[in-house]
Design an enzyme around this catalytic site. Structure first.
Site, PDB file in Angstrom:
ATOM      1  N   HIS A  94      40.161  40.392  36.273  1.00  0.00           N
ATOM      2  CA  HIS A  94      41.582  40.219  36.056  1.00  0.00           C
ATOM      3  C   HIS A  94      42.034  39.350  36.415  1.00  0.00           C
ATOM      4  O   HIS A  94      42.986  38.387  35.963  1.00  0.00           O
ATOM      5  CB  HIS A  94      41.644  40.230  37.866  1.00  0.00           C
ATOM      6  N   GLU A  95      40.712  37.950  36.214  1.00  0.00           N
ATOM      7  CA  GLU A  95      41.491  36.900  36.230  1.00  0.00           C
ATOM      8  C   GLU A  95      41.826  36.176  34.638  1.00  0.00           C
ATOM      9  O   GLU A  95      42.286  35.441  34.262  1.00  0.00           O
ATOM     10  CB  GLU A  95      40.528  35.304  36.542  1.00  0.00           C
ATOM     11  N   HIS A  98      44.659  36.542  33.150  1.00  0.00           N
ATOM     12  CA  HIS A  98      45.582  35.880  33.483  1.00  0.00           C
ATOM     13  C   HIS A  98      45.774  34.824  32.312  1.00  0.00           C
ATOM     14  O   HIS A  98      46.608  34.493  32.098  1.00  0.00           O
ATOM     15  CB  HIS A  98      45.466  35.111  35.085  1.00  0.00           C
TER      16      HIS A  98
END
Length: 218
Positions: A94-95, A98
């Site tokens: 998920h990070e 980003h």
């Protein structure tokens, strides 16, 4: 809606969302991934897969899982950085999602970043301006406070597509690299739970804004 009812509703939403996300994170933090890779390994692998360079993956404090566009870095808490669980995998991906957004100039992220200075001011000042307006009976100050709070609400709304997109990027990567379906399902449960906290926060803020507008009109 009375203010007491608003408080009860927001508390219920907040506690419910937190309980849900804690349950999912805890459940899958005890389920090992099949690759035996740590969260850091997964993050580096995803960055390499998409050809994204210059992103440092560092270990932070407990609960610190975030991407920082200011220095183009990913920080993972100890459980995510060193962990070899489905939760660690999902969090790391998920990070990196980003980081992919930042590298590709994803527009909602750019809008969100542009709002940060205004939001920092608005979120700290609105309540004091509101209280001053009420105590001094100055309608203009009350209106200003509501406008500032609306800016903070807008920020939370803009945050939603940024978070959803990062999670979808994470799932696309896991699917494209052949991670077993059961692990993908677990990772999606983790990411969906985390996304729900953003939805809950936005909903609470919208309800608060509606209450302020209603109270202003009355």
């Amino acid at each position: 809606m009375s203010y007491l009812l608003l408080i009860l509703v927001t508390l219920a939403i907040g506690f419910g969302a937190q309980a849900y996300v804690n349950r999912q994170l805890s459940k899958y933090s005890h389920v090992p991934n099949s690759s035996n890779m740590t969260g850091r390994d997964v993050a580096v692998g995803m960055l390499n897969y998409y050809g994204i360079q210059g992103v440092e993956v560092r270990m932070g404090k407990h609960g610190e899982d975030f991407f920082n566009p200011k220095d183009n870095s990913i920080t993972l808490g100890p459980d995510s950085y060193n962990g070899r669980s489905i939760t660690a995998t999902a969090t790391a991906c998920h990070e990196v999602g980003h980081a992919c957004q930042f590298a590709q100039d994803y527009k909602p992220m750019k809008v969100r970043s542009a709002l940060v200075p205004a939001v920092n001011l608005a979120s700290n000042a609105w309540i004091f301006i509101l209280l001053a307006g009420i105590i001094l009976n100055v309608v203009g100050l009350v209106d200003l406070a509501i406008i500032l709070y609306a800016v903070a609400v807008l920020f939370q709304i803009v945050t939603l597509p940024v978070e959803f997109n990062a999670s979808h990027r994470a799932m696309d990567y896991m699917a494209s690299t052949g991670i077993p379906g059961g692990e993908q399902a677990g990772a999606w449960s983790v990411l969906r739970a985390c996304a729900f906290t953003y939805v809950a926060a936005a909903l609470v803020s919208i309800l608060q804004l509606l209450y302020l507008l209603s109270a202003r009109d009355n």
